[in-house]
Design a protein around this motif. Structure first.
Motif, PDB file in Angstrom:
ATOM      1  N   LEU A  77       0.808  -1.216   0.000  1.00 43.32           N
ATOM      2  CA  LEU A  77       0.000   0.000   0.000  1.00 43.32           C
ATOM      3  C   LEU A  77       0.846   1.274   0.000  1.00 43.32           C
ATOM      4  O   LEU A  77       0.361   2.352   0.333  1.00 43.32           O
ATOM      5  CB  LEU A  77      -0.940   0.000   1.213  1.00 43.32           C
ATOM      6  N   SER A  78       2.092   1.153  -0.384  1.00 42.84           N
ATOM      7  CA  SER A  78       3.022   2.289  -0.354  1.00 42.84           C
ATOM      8  C   SER A  78       2.468   3.524  -1.063  1.00 42.84           C
ATOM      9  O   SER A  78       2.530   4.633  -0.527  1.00 42.84           O
ATOM     10  CB  SER A  78       4.356   1.877  -0.968  1.00 42.84           C
ATOM     11  N   ASP A  79       1.943   3.346  -2.261  1.00 43.95           N
ATOM     12  CA  ASP A  79       1.398   4.489  -3.009  1.00 43.95           C
ATOM     13  C   ASP A  79       0.262   5.163  -2.243  1.00 43.95           C
ATOM     14  O   ASP A  79       0.153   6.390  -2.236  1.00 43.95           O
ATOM     15  CB  ASP A  79       0.877   4.049  -4.378  1.00 43.95           C
ATOM     16  N   GLU A  80      -0.583   4.367  -1.620  1.00 37.34           N
ATOM     17  CA  GLU A  80      -1.707   4.924  -0.861  1.00 37.34           C
ATOM     18  C   GLU A  80      -1.214   5.694   0.370  1.00 37.34           C
ATOM     19  O   GLU A  80      -1.735   6.754   0.704  1.00 37.34           O
ATOM     20  CB  GLU A  80      -2.671   3.815  -0.431  1.00 37.34           C
ATOM     21  N   LEU A  81      -0.194   5.151   1.028  1.00 36.21           N
ATOM     22  CA  LEU A  81       0.348   5.804   2.215  1.00 36.21           C
ATOM     23  C   LEU A  81       1.016   7.142   1.876  1.00 36.21           C
ATOM     24  O   LEU A  81       1.103   8.024   2.715  1.00 36.21           O
ATOM     25  CB  LEU A  81       1.344   4.880   2.922  1.00 36.21           C
ATOM     26  N   HIS A  82       1.455   7.282   0.637  1.00 35.85           N
ATOM     27  CA  HIS A  82       2.075   8.534   0.211  1.00 35.85           C
ATOM     28  C   HIS A  82       1.076   9.488  -0.452  1.00 35.85           C
ATOM     29  O   HIS A  82       1.464  10.563  -0.895  1.00 35.85           O
ATOM     30  CB  HIS A  82       3.245   8.240  -0.735  1.00 35.85           C
ATOM     31  N   SER A  83      -0.188   9.085  -0.505  1.00 31.43           N
ATOM     32  CA  SER A  83      -1.179   9.942  -1.171  1.00 31.43           C
ATOM     33  C   SER A  83      -2.439  10.138  -0.331  1.00 31.43           C
ATOM     34  O   SER A  83      -3.528  10.241  -0.877  1.00 31.43           O
ATOM     35  CB  SER A  83      -1.542   9.356  -2.539  1.00 31.43           C
ATOM     36  N   GLY A  84      -2.280  10.162   0.994  1.00 29.91           N
ATOM     37  CA  GLY A  84      -3.424  10.515   1.834  1.00 29.91           C
ATOM     38  C   GLY A  84      -3.901   9.465   2.805  1.00 29.91           C
ATOM     39  O   GLY A  84      -4.661   9.776   3.715  1.00 29.91           O
ATOM     40  N   LEU A  85      -3.499   8.213   2.635  1.00 36.05           N
ATOM     41  CA  LEU A  85      -3.852   7.191   3.625  1.00 36.05           C
ATOM     42  C   LEU A  85      -3.066   7.507   4.886  1.00 36.05           C
ATOM     43  O   LEU A  85      -1.840   7.558   4.864  1.00 36.05           O
ATOM     44  CB  LEU A  85      -3.518   5.795   3.106  1.00 36.05           C
ATOM     45  N   HIS A  86      -3.764   7.748   5.971  1.00 33.97           N
ATOM     46  CA  HIS A  86      -3.143   8.240   7.197  1.00 33.97           C
ATOM     47  C   HIS A  86      -2.877   7.130   8.209  1.00 33.97           C
ATOM     48  O   HIS A  86      -1.859   7.155   8.883  1.00 33.97           O
ATOM     49  CB  HIS A  86      -4.035   9.322   7.816  1.00 33.97           C
ATOM     50  N   ALA A  87      -3.795   6.166   8.313  1.00 28.32           N
ATOM     51  CA  ALA A  87      -3.649   5.152   9.354  1.00 28.32           C
ATOM     52  C   ALA A  87      -4.303   3.835   8.949  1.00 28.32           C
ATOM     53  O   ALA A  87      -5.346   3.819   8.311  1.00 28.32           O
ATOM     54  CB  ALA A  87      -4.275   5.648  10.657  1.00 28.32           C
ATOM     55  N   LEU A  88      -3.647   2.753   9.388  1.00 29.81           N
ATOM     56  CA  LEU A  88      -4.157   1.404   9.168  1.00 29.81           C
ATOM     57  C   LEU A  88      -4.165   0.651  10.485  1.00 29.81           C
ATOM     58  O   LEU A  88      -3.200   0.720  11.246  1.00 29.81           O
ATOM     59  CB  LEU A  88      -3.240   0.614   8.225  1.00 29.81           C
ATOM     60  N   SER A  89      -5.216  -0.083  10.718  1.00 32.92           N
ATOM     61  CA  SER A  89      -5.249  -1.084  11.777  1.00 32.92           C
ATOM     62  C   SER A  89      -5.242  -2.414  11.043  1.00 32.92           C
ATOM     63  O   SER A  89      -6.112  -2.676  10.212  1.00 32.92           O
ATOM     64  CB  SER A  89      -6.521  -0.943  12.617  1.00 32.92           C
ATOM     65  N   ILE A  90      -4.233  -3.249  11.328  1.00 33.39           N
ATOM     66  CA  ILE A  90      -4.028  -4.464  10.542  1.00 33.39           C
ATOM     67  C   ILE A  90      -4.146  -5.710  11.404  1.00 33.39           C
ATOM     68  O   ILE A  90      -3.516  -5.803  12.460  1.00 33.39           O
ATOM     69  CB  ILE A  90      -2.628  -4.463   9.881  1.00 33.39           C
ATOM     70  N   VAL A  91      -4.942  -6.660  10.946  1.00 35.81           N
ATOM     71  CA  VAL A  91      -4.959  -8.020  11.473  1.00 35.81           C
ATOM     72  C   VAL A  91      -4.476  -8.886  10.321  1.00 35.81           C
ATOM     73  O   VAL A  91      -5.112  -8.930   9.265  1.00 35.81           O
ATOM     74  CB  VAL A  91      -6.372  -8.450  11.928  1.00 35.81           C
ATOM     75  N   ALA A  92      -3.315  -9.533  10.513  1.00 38.51           N
ATOM     76  CA  ALA A  92      -2.694 -10.314   9.436  1.00 38.51           C
ATOM     77  C   ALA A  92      -2.428 -11.730   9.942  1.00 38.51           C
ATOM     78  O   ALA A  92      -1.631 -11.929  10.846  1.00 38.51           O
ATOM     79  CB  ALA A  92      -1.391  -9.645   9.003  1.00 38.51           C
ATOM     80  N   LYS A  93      -3.115 -12.705   9.339  1.00 37.26           N
ATOM     81  CA  LYS A  93      -3.007 -14.096   9.787  1.00 37.26           C
ATOM     82  C   LYS A  93      -2.728 -15.031   8.612  1.00 37.26           C
ATOM     83  O   LYS A  93      -3.019 -14.706   7.469  1.00 37.26           O
ATOM     84  CB  LYS A  93      -4.316 -14.531  10.456  1.00 37.26           C
ATOM     85  N   THR A  94      -2.206 -16.200   8.962  1.00 40.24           N
ATOM     86  CA  THR A  94      -2.075 -17.278   7.981  1.00 40.24           C
ATOM     87  C   THR A  94      -3.392 -18.030   7.948  1.00 40.24           C
ATOM     88  O   THR A  94      -4.206 -17.917   8.875  1.00 40.24           O
ATOM     89  CB  THR A  94      -0.949 -18.253   8.362  1.00 40.24           C
TER      90      THR A  94
END
Length: 100
Positions: A77-94
């Motif tokens: 999400l690098s492009d989004e983070l550099h164009s206005g995405l301010h914060a993410l709450s992430i749950v990442a599982k297998t």
């Protein structure tokens, strides 16, 4: 992709990028920007689609630490983070972790 007036929403772009990069078998994206509209950093901003909750289940997370998983999401999400995405709450599982 969902669009409004011909503009693709950030959530739709995020979904495409995460699905492509991480081959998610579960991908839930929730826009919670409205909950943060009164925060100091957002008060004088017209920005929308800035805060999201992401739940992602991917076989690519197998053997990866939680920190590495989050970095994988941020990289996608690098492009989004550099164009206005301010914060993410992430749950990442297998897939194995999802069923337990």
């Amino acid at each position: 992709m969902a669009s409004v007036g011909g503009v693709v929403s950030r959530a739709s772009r995020m979904r495409t990028k995460l699905q492509s990069a991480l081959e998610a078998i579960v991908l839930e994206i929730e826009d919670v920007s409205h909950q943060h509209a009164s925060h100091a950093a957002m008060k004088d901003s017209n920005a929308q689609e800035t805060h999201f909750n992401v739940k992602i289940v991917s076989p690519k997370f197998h053997g990866q630490t939680l920190l590495k998983r989050h970095r994988m999401v941020y990289a996608a999400l690098s492009d989004e983070l550099h164009s206005g995405l301010h914060a993410l709450s992430i749950v990442a599982k297998t897939p194995d972790e999802q069923s337990s």
